[in-house]
Design a protein around this motif. Structure first.
Motif, PDB file in Angstrom:
ATOM      1  N   LYS A   1       1.005  -1.240   0.133  1.00 16.80           N
ATOM      2  CA  LYS A   1       0.339  -0.299  -0.119  1.00 16.80           C
ATOM      3  C   LYS A   1       1.066   1.001  -0.084  1.00 16.80           C
ATOM      4  O   LYS A   1       0.673   1.564  -0.421  1.00 16.80           O
ATOM      5  CB  LYS A   1      -0.948   0.133   1.586  1.00 16.80           C
ATOM      6  CG  LYS A   1      -1.861  -1.161   1.197  1.00 16.80           C
ATOM      7  CD  LYS A   1      -2.679  -0.749   2.393  1.00 16.80           C
ATOM      8  CE  LYS A   1      -4.251  -0.821   2.755  1.00 16.80           C
ATOM      9  NZ  LYS A   1      -4.352  -0.525   4.213  1.00 16.80           N
ATOM     10  N   TYR A   2       1.745   1.196   0.701  1.00 15.83           N
ATOM     11  CA  TYR A   2       2.409   2.465   1.114  1.00 15.83           C
ATOM     12  C   TYR A   2       3.142   2.719  -0.232  1.00 15.83           C
ATOM     13  O   TYR A   2       3.794   3.933  -0.891  1.00 15.83           O
ATOM     14  CB  TYR A   2       3.384   2.183   2.010  1.00 15.83           C
ATOM     15  CG  TYR A   2       4.497   3.419   2.853  1.00 15.83           C
ATOM     16  CD1 TYR A   2       3.686   4.503   3.437  1.00 15.83           C
ATOM     17  CD2 TYR A   2       5.983   3.765   2.460  1.00 15.83           C
ATOM     18  CE1 TYR A   2       3.997   6.440   3.714  1.00 15.83           C
ATOM     19  CE2 TYR A   2       5.860   5.053   2.748  1.00 15.83           C
ATOM     20  CZ  TYR A   2       5.226   6.549   3.717  1.00 15.83           C
ATOM     21  OH  TYR A   2       5.839   6.934   4.394  1.00 15.83           O
ATOM     22  N   ALA A   3       3.776   2.066  -1.088  1.00 12.01           N
ATOM     23  CA  ALA A   3       4.697   2.076  -2.277  1.00 12.01           C
ATOM     24  C   ALA A   3       3.374   2.346  -2.951  1.00 12.01           C
ATOM     25  O   ALA A   3       4.390   3.138  -4.285  1.00 12.01           O
ATOM     26  CB  ALA A   3       4.986   0.326  -2.636  1.00 12.01           C
ATOM     27  N   ASP A   4       2.349   2.258  -3.212  1.00  8.93           N
ATOM     28  CA  ASP A   4       1.353   2.784  -3.784  1.00  8.93           C
ATOM     29  C   ASP A   4       1.426   4.160  -3.686  1.00  8.93           C
ATOM     30  O   ASP A   4       0.628   5.075  -4.488  1.00  8.93           O
ATOM     31  CB  ASP A   4       0.014   1.958  -3.976  1.00  8.93           C
ATOM     32  CG  ASP A   4      -0.848   2.183  -4.905  1.00  8.93           C
ATOM     33  OD1 ASP A   4      -0.522   1.039  -5.947  1.00  8.93           O
ATOM     34  OD2 ASP A   4      -1.268   2.915  -5.619  1.00  8.93           O
ATOM     35  N   LEU A   5       1.376   5.133  -2.525  1.00  5.19           N
ATOM     36  CA  LEU A   5       0.922   5.740  -1.987  1.00  5.19           C
ATOM     37  C   LEU A   5       1.921   7.291  -2.109  1.00  5.19           C
ATOM     38  O   LEU A   5       1.751   8.492  -1.811  1.00  5.19           O
ATOM     39  CB  LEU A   5       0.286   6.711  -0.436  1.00  5.19           C
ATOM     40  CG  LEU A   5      -0.576   5.439  -0.428  1.00  5.19           C
ATOM     41  CD1 LEU A   5      -0.924   5.350   1.608  1.00  5.19           C
ATOM     42  CD2 LEU A   5      -1.917   6.474  -0.944  1.00  5.19           C
ATOM     43  N   THR A   6       3.708   6.394  -2.377  1.00  6.18           N
ATOM     44  CA  THR A   6       4.747   7.500  -1.943  1.00  6.18           C
ATOM     45  C   THR A   6       5.101   8.204  -3.048  1.00  6.18           C
ATOM     46  O   THR A   6       5.419   9.547  -2.994  1.00  6.18           O
ATOM     47  CB  THR A   6       6.241   6.873  -1.488  1.00  6.18           C
ATOM     48  OG1 THR A   6       5.683   5.414  -1.753  1.00  6.18           O
ATOM     49  CG2 THR A   6       6.406   7.379  -0.016  1.00  6.18           C
ATOM     50  N   PRO A   7       4.752   7.760  -4.512  1.00  4.90           N
ATOM     51  CA  PRO A   7       4.941   8.532  -5.925  1.00  4.90           C
ATOM     52  C   PRO A   7       3.830   9.331  -5.654  1.00  4.90           C
ATOM     53  O   PRO A   7       2.565   8.792  -5.744  1.00  4.90           O
ATOM     54  CB  PRO A   7       5.027   7.489  -6.609  1.00  4.90           C
ATOM     55  CG  PRO A   7       5.238   6.176  -6.373  1.00  4.90           C
ATOM     56  CD  PRO A   7       4.394   6.071  -4.672  1.00  4.90           C
ATOM     57  N   ASN A   8       4.149  10.267  -6.535  1.00  5.04           N
ATOM     58  CA  ASN A   8       3.327  11.438  -6.724  1.00  5.04           C
ATOM     59  C   ASN A   8       1.946  10.625  -7.577  1.00  5.04           C
ATOM     60  O   ASN A   8       2.621   9.569  -8.391  1.00  5.04           O
ATOM     61  CB  ASN A   8       3.567  12.515  -7.776  1.00  5.04           C
ATOM     62  CG  ASN A   8       2.623  13.559  -8.016  1.00  5.04           C
ATOM     63  OD1 ASN A   8       1.104  13.098  -7.815  1.00  5.04           O
ATOM     64  ND2 ASN A   8       2.824  15.079  -7.908  1.00  5.04           N
ATOM     65  N   ARG A   9       0.897   9.988  -7.347  1.00  4.76           N
ATOM     66  CA  ARG A   9      -0.375   9.499  -8.593  1.00  4.76           C
ATOM     67  C   ARG A   9      -0.053   9.866  -9.522  1.00  4.76           C
ATOM     68  O   ARG A   9      -0.418   9.071 -10.189  1.00  4.76           O
ATOM     69  CB  ARG A   9      -1.867   9.934  -7.165  1.00  4.76           C
ATOM     70  CG  ARG A   9      -2.145  11.129  -7.299  1.00  4.76           C
ATOM     71  CD  ARG A   9      -3.501  10.889  -6.896  1.00  4.76           C
ATOM     72  NE  ARG A   9      -4.008  12.440  -6.495  1.00  4.76           N
ATOM     73  CZ  ARG A   9      -4.523  13.044  -7.582  1.00  4.76           C
ATOM     74  NH1 ARG A   9      -4.205  12.832  -8.836  1.00  4.76           N
ATOM     75  NH2 ARG A   9      -4.938  14.419  -7.197  1.00  4.76           N
ATOM     76  N   THR A  10       0.371  10.743  -9.796  1.00  3.06           N
ATOM     77  CA  THR A  10      -0.059  11.111 -11.889  1.00  3.06           C
ATOM     78  C   THR A  10       1.130  10.690 -12.172  1.00  3.06           C
ATOM     79  O   THR A  10       1.183  10.639 -12.882  1.00  3.06           O
ATOM     80  CB  THR A  10       0.031  12.100 -11.552  1.00  3.06           C
ATOM     81  OG1 THR A  10       0.281  13.395 -10.926  1.00  3.06           O
ATOM     82  CG2 THR A  10      -1.988  13.207 -11.585  1.00  3.06           C
ATOM     83  N   SER A  11       1.728  10.067 -11.616  1.00  3.81           N
ATOM     84  CA  SER A  11       3.136   9.023 -12.388  1.00  3.81           C
ATOM     85  C   SER A  11       2.802   7.816 -12.436  1.00  3.81           C
ATOM     86  O   SER A  11       2.298   6.784 -11.462  1.00  3.81           O
ATOM     87  CB  SER A  11       4.553  10.284 -12.093  1.00  3.81           C
ATOM     88  OG  SER A  11       4.761  10.155 -10.634  1.00  3.81           O
ATOM     89  N   ASP A  12       3.742   7.130 -13.411  1.00  2.00           N
ATOM     90  CA  ASP A  12       4.037   5.667 -12.916  1.00  2.00           C
ATOM     91  C   ASP A  12       4.613   5.077 -12.543  1.00  2.00           C
ATOM     92  O   ASP A  12       5.381   6.169 -11.572  1.00  2.00           O
ATOM     93  CB  ASP A  12       4.144   5.638 -14.656  1.00  2.00           C
ATOM     94  CG  ASP A  12       3.576   5.725 -15.662  1.00  2.00           C
ATOM     95  OD1 ASP A  12       2.418   5.890 -14.889  1.00  2.00           O
ATOM     96  OD2 ASP A  12       3.758   5.935 -17.302  1.00  2.00           O
ATOM     97  N   TYR A  13       5.056   4.516 -11.978  1.00  2.00           N
ATOM     98  CA  TYR A  13       5.936   3.675 -10.549  1.00  2.00           C
ATOM     99  C   TYR A  13       6.297   2.418 -11.031  1.00  2.00           C
ATOM    100  O   TYR A  13       5.462   1.686 -11.467  1.00  2.00           O
ATOM    101  CB  TYR A  13       5.536   3.696  -9.308  1.00  2.00           C
ATOM    102  CG  TYR A  13       4.827   3.092  -8.503  1.00  2.00           C
ATOM    103  CD1 TYR A  13       5.054   2.357  -7.911  1.00  2.00           C
ATOM    104  CD2 TYR A  13       3.281   3.245  -8.141  1.00  2.00           C
ATOM    105  CE1 TYR A  13       4.519   1.175  -7.202  1.00  2.00           C
ATOM    106  CE2 TYR A  13       2.661   2.660  -7.932  1.00  2.00           C
ATOM    107  CZ  TYR A  13       3.120   1.164  -6.881  1.00  2.00           C
ATOM    108  OH  TYR A  13       2.303   0.289  -6.397  1.00  2.00           O
ATOM    109  N   VAL A  14       7.209   1.842 -10.842  1.00  2.82           N
ATOM    110  CA  VAL A  14       8.025   0.726 -11.126  1.00  2.82           C
ATOM    111  C   VAL A  14       7.786   0.023  -9.603  1.00  2.82           C
ATOM    112  O   VAL A  14       8.337   0.324  -8.760  1.00  2.82           O
ATOM    113  CB  VAL A  14       9.771   1.143 -11.179  1.00  2.82           C
ATOM    114  CG1 VAL A  14      10.155  -0.549 -11.983  1.00  2.82           C
ATOM    115  CG2 VAL A  14       9.704   1.619 -12.462  1.00  2.82           C
TER     116      VAL A  14
END
Ligand code: ARG
Length: 586
Positions: free
Chosen positions: A439-452
């Protein structure tokens, strides 16, 4: 209890008063007091520079003349140290006694709640999140809407709003024809009971494949759909059954994620509410017929003046736009929503922009109050090649499998750290750590960017991760296990002013909390809070490594315990706002 912006406001007023006293032209002068980089001070007034430029004077002299007046102000004198930096910034450094008094106002969860309550008080906000299509598994990509949506719900509640959690299921579509065709011929009942979504997805795939290769079967699939749409009882019952099974499967995942909805009002719920939409939009002159379809154009918009918002298909059937318009009305009338938030991936941006524009015009023409509307968008989760995540066999990864893998991986880490803990406790800690990490990995990046997506990164005990923060919280809790009750009671009265740089730096971080909540709720971007928590834990670590907490001098111990307690309150509370459970031990 106030946020730093309240203090900034106050300083702002004082700087303007000083400028007035010095005869500055207040038409031109602004004080511009902000939170400063801690390297220089705590607050900074930036107004001297632009003023000097406009009046062609020397900025340092401008700053200097303000300084004289400010320095003689009693309140400023007792709470701040003043200095001029660079070409003419006025710096305000908080005196330790001031920091301590301010910090004390953060003494309880209640005081923190009160500091944010007013932001959304009196509002009723419907949050539409999760909202997957039924009769299918949730895959990795589906997690974002649930996790970001839940954090937003909790943050809004914290800020005083009444939140209605609505799962707007995609439960009405053309897929049902193929699904029913296969259901009637290939159902594995046992599988349906144990893995409902897996079985429904398997059946749909069979239906799809058969229909692709066999004209007759395709026709039969179509007939199944028509029968459903015409309300034929066998298929309607089957549709209901499929939905029950879908919701059962979904709830299993929501349970793992600690998410509970108030409503499951899917697209099908609005089927009988679309006629009113067509009628009203036609009557208001907002919609028009075009090639048999009903469409809305927005002449004032660059693209939507040509790109239609199709609200009824040419075959007369309703679509995503029709049900969404009906949904807007229902949320206003039934829930008395003052705000509507829809959390989806960013590919639906146009749809929601058109939905908002259309609803605004419609509600205005019909004298209805338009709720605030936000499409909270997010980017993709990718593998390290930047591609959508797939399992080894090339299938999309099932969300439930991902969560279970997270728990297994966390188990190994927790066991290695605490080989002696009883198995049951290990399992329970691993569950919290595993799920929280994803969950936290999903919340840490700015939501509008993709994340790895990276297991190594999200489960790491270093960096801005759930394990790091959870561990930080348990470490502070273990300090409190070592002190006796009486020193806790007297913490506030005995504490002396901060002395070390680390104490002061941690205190300053704690004080920033309220402002961070404001910023997070303003932008509906949970990563703002995540970054802050990471900084707070960092400041705590530096403090803890530099300064002993349990020392003999009562006043020093008291103020350090105070810092520990406030850090812990904020950490626990914020993690909870992000939908993350904290642990006593890890
Ligand atoms: N079912 C949609 C999807 O899977 C999301 C629905 C969002 N909510 C809405 N009111 N349109 O992408």
């Amino acid at each position: 209890m106030h946020g730093w912006f309240d203090v900034a406001d106050k300083l702002n007023t004082k700087v303007v008063a000083a400028a007035h006293e010095k005869g500055f032209d207040l038409e031109i002068f602004t004080a511009d007091v902000k939170l400063a980089d801690p390297k220089f001070g705590d607050f900074q007034a930036n107004g001297a520079l632009p003023y000097a430029k406009r009046t062609q004077s020397n900025p340092r002299e401008v700053a200097n003349s303000l300084m004289g007046t400010l320095a003689s102000d009693n309140e400023i004198q007792s709470n701040f140290e003043l200095s001029i930096a660079g070409p003419g910034f006025i710096n305000f450094k908080m005196k330790p006694s001031f920091t301590l008094e301010w910090l004390k106002t953060f003494s309880s969860e209640k005081s923190l709640v009160q500091s944010a309550m007013h932001l959304n008080e009196g509002q009723t906000i419907v949050v539409d999140y999760g909202s997957p299509n039924t009769a299918k598994q949730m895959h990795v990509g589906h997690i974002r809407s649930v996790v970001i949506g839940e954090a937003i719900c909790r943050l809004l509640e914290f800020c005083g709003a009444k939140v209605i959690r609505d799962n707007h299921l995609g439960d009405w579509g053309t897929a049902y024809g193929k699904l029913f065709y296969a259901y009637k011929r290939h159902l594995d009942k046992e599988n349906l009971d144990t893995d409902p979504l897996g079985e429904l997805e398997r059946l749909y795939r069979i239906g799809n494949e058969v229909a692709e290769n066999d004209e007759n079967a395709l026709q039969e699939c179509r007939d199944e759909l028509v029968n459903l749409q015409n309300g034929e009882s066998e298929n309607v019952e089957l549709w209901q059954l499929v939905n029950e099974y879908s919701i059962k499967g979904l709830k299993e995942v929501y349970g793992l994620l600690d998410v509970e909805y108030d409503h499951y009002l899917g697209e099908s719920f609005y089927r009988d509410k679309v006629d009113q939409v067509y009628e009203e939009l036609l009557k208001c002159g907002i919609a028009e017929e075009s090639q048999g379809a009903l469409v809305v154009f927005h002449p004032e918009h660059k693209r939507f003046k040509k790109q239609p918002f199709i609200i009824r298909k040419s075959d007369g059937a309703s679509n995503y736009a029709s049900t969404d318009l009906a949904t807007m009305l229902y949320r206003l009338e039934h829930f008395k929503a003052t705000g509507i938030i829809i959390v989806t991936d960013d590919r639906q941006k146009d749809h929601f922009e058109q939905l908002e524009l259309t609803t605004k015009k419609w509600f205005e023409k019909t004298n209805r109050e338009m709720p605030t509307f936000n499409n909270v968008m997010f980017g993709k989760i990718t593998d390290d090649q930047g591609k959508a995540m797939k399992s080894r066999s090339g299938e999309p990864i099932r969300l439930i499998d991902l969560l279970q893998e997270a728990v297994e991986r966390a188990y190994l880490i927790v066991k290695e750290k605490n080989p002696d803990l009883p198995e049951e406790e290990l399992r329970s800690i691993a569950k919290t750590v595993g799920i929280s990490s994803v969950k936290y990995a999903d919340l840490t990046p700015n939501r509008t960017s993709d994340y790895v997506f990276s297991w190594e990164k999200l489960l790491s005990l270093d960096g801005n991760t759930a394990p790091y923060l959870l561990y930080a919280a348990t470490r502070i809790q273990s300090i409190f296990r070592k002190v006796n009750e009486s020193s806790l009671d007297s913490m506030e009265s005995e504490a002396s002013s901060f002395e070390t740089a680390e104490e002061q730096a941690l205190a300053r971080k704690i004080i920033e909390f309220v402002g961070v909540i404001h910023q997070t709720i303003d932008t509906l971007r949970p990563h703002t809070l995540c970054s802050y928590l990471y900084e707070l834990s960092g400041a705590f670590s530096s403090f803890y490594n530099a300064d002993h907490v349990i020392v003999d001098q009562p006043d020093v111990r008291a103020r350090r315990l105070l810092l520990c307690r406030q850090t812990l309150i904020i950490l626990k509370m914020s993690l909870n706002l992000l939908g993350i459970r904290t642990l006593e031990r890890m």
